[in-house]
Design a protein around this motif. Structure first.
Motif, PDB file in Angstrom:
ATOM      1  N   GLU A  49       0.982  -1.083   0.037  1.00  0.00           N
ATOM      2  CA  GLU A  49       0.224   0.281   0.012  1.00  0.00           C
ATOM      3  C   GLU A  49       0.895   1.391   0.077  1.00  0.00           C
ATOM      4  N   SER A  74      -3.015  -6.660  -1.563  1.00  0.00           N
ATOM      5  CA  SER A  74      -4.147  -5.979  -1.099  1.00  0.00           C
ATOM      6  C   SER A  74      -4.790  -5.060  -2.188  1.00  0.00           C
ATOM      7  N   MET A  75      -6.060  -5.480  -2.094  1.00  0.00           N
ATOM      8  CA  MET A  75      -8.018  -4.292  -2.534  1.00  0.00           C
ATOM      9  C   MET A  75      -7.884  -3.160  -2.187  1.00  0.00           C
ATOM     10  N   ARG A  76      -7.324  -2.647  -0.951  1.00  0.00           N
ATOM     11  CA  ARG A  76      -7.860  -1.756  -0.201  1.00  0.00           C
ATOM     12  C   ARG A  76      -6.949  -0.316  -1.215  1.00  0.00           C
ATOM     13  N   GLY A 100      -1.976  -6.713  -7.100  1.00  0.00           N
ATOM     14  CA  GLY A 100      -2.898  -5.849  -5.926  1.00  0.00           C
ATOM     15  C   GLY A 100      -3.243  -4.796  -7.287  1.00  0.00           C
ATOM     16  N   CYS A 101      -3.066  -3.621  -7.164  1.00  0.00           N
ATOM     17  CA  CYS A 101      -4.601  -2.569  -7.795  1.00  0.00           C
ATOM     18  C   CYS A 101      -3.755  -1.676  -8.576  1.00  0.00           C
ATOM     19  N   LEU A 118      -4.347  -7.539 -10.218  1.00  0.00           N
ATOM     20  CA  LEU A 118      -5.934  -8.194  -9.920  1.00  0.00           C
ATOM     21  C   LEU A 118      -6.694  -7.206  -9.890  1.00  0.00           C
ATOM     22  N   ALA A 119      -6.768  -6.263  -9.996  1.00  0.00           N
ATOM     23  CA  ALA A 119      -7.995  -5.249 -10.034  1.00  0.00           C
ATOM     24  C   ALA A 119      -7.368  -3.889 -10.100  1.00  0.00           C
ATOM     25  N   SER A 120      -8.626  -2.592 -10.358  1.00  0.00           N
ATOM     26  CA  SER A 120      -8.446  -1.255 -10.002  1.00  0.00           C
ATOM     27  C   SER A 120      -9.405  -1.141  -9.152  1.00  0.00           C
ATOM     28  N   HIS A 121      -8.425   0.309  -8.468  1.00  0.00           N
ATOM     29  CA  HIS A 121      -9.359   0.877  -6.757  1.00  0.00           C
ATOM     30  C   HIS A 121      -8.842   2.336  -7.021  1.00  0.00           C
TER      31      HIS A 121
END
Length: 166
Positions: A49, A74-76, A100-101, A118-121
């Motif tokens: 993070e 981390s997805m935060r 992570g994102c 892994l994803a967007s945030h």
């Protein structure tokens, strides 16, 4: 360098797969960036993070390398955004793999690099400068070491102890 298809590399290197010299990452990463197919020698980074070291590495000449970031899954918050995607393109990195994102997906999709995450945030990361460069990281079910090779396309991601050819 001509693009090498991961399926063809797997088919042609069954001995390396059996020995563990060639590994397939779990299919958990989303595809971003204009380069759907990319490969190169790996530079590893372990952060949580916090993306100060991400920027620091991307400011160096990429010379076709791939930055592999272990963000602890981390997805935060996001570790890479549009500005860093553009920086990676400008400094000639082949790609970025983020455990992570990311954020600024539309901007990253406009960059001439390959990105897997892994994803967007939408939330940006901390800026404390903590982390480790050039260390072994465990991502997608496999250990990845600085200096190994990454091959990515729409079928998946391979990690090899050495550069592969067909």
């Amino acid at each position: 360098m001509a693009a090498l298809a991961t399926a063809e590399l797997c088919d042609a290197n069954t001995t390396l797969l059996a020995s563990g010299e060639l590994r397939v990452l779990q299919p958990i990463f989303n595809i971003y960036g204009q380069c759907r197919v990319f490969s190169g020698p790996i530079v590893t980074l372990k952060v949580f993070e916090d993306n100060v070291l991400v920027r620091e590495l991307l400011e160096t000449r990429g010379d076709g390398r791939v930055l592999v970031i272990d963000g602890g899954g981390s997805m935060r918050c996001a570790l890479v955004g549009g500005n860093l995607g553009q920086l990676a393109q400008n400094t000639r990195w082949a790609g970025i793999l983020v455990n992570g994102c990311i954020r600024d997906v539309d901007e990253i999709n406009g960059c001439d690099i390959g990105v897997r995450a892994l994803a967007s945030h939408p939330l940006k990361s901390n800026k404390k400068g903590k982390g480790e460069k050039h260390v072994s990281v465990h991502i997608g079910g496999e250990w990845i070491h600085d200096g190994e090779w990454l091959y990515a396309d729409s079928d998946g991601i391979l990690i090899s102890k050495r550069e592969l050819s067909m």
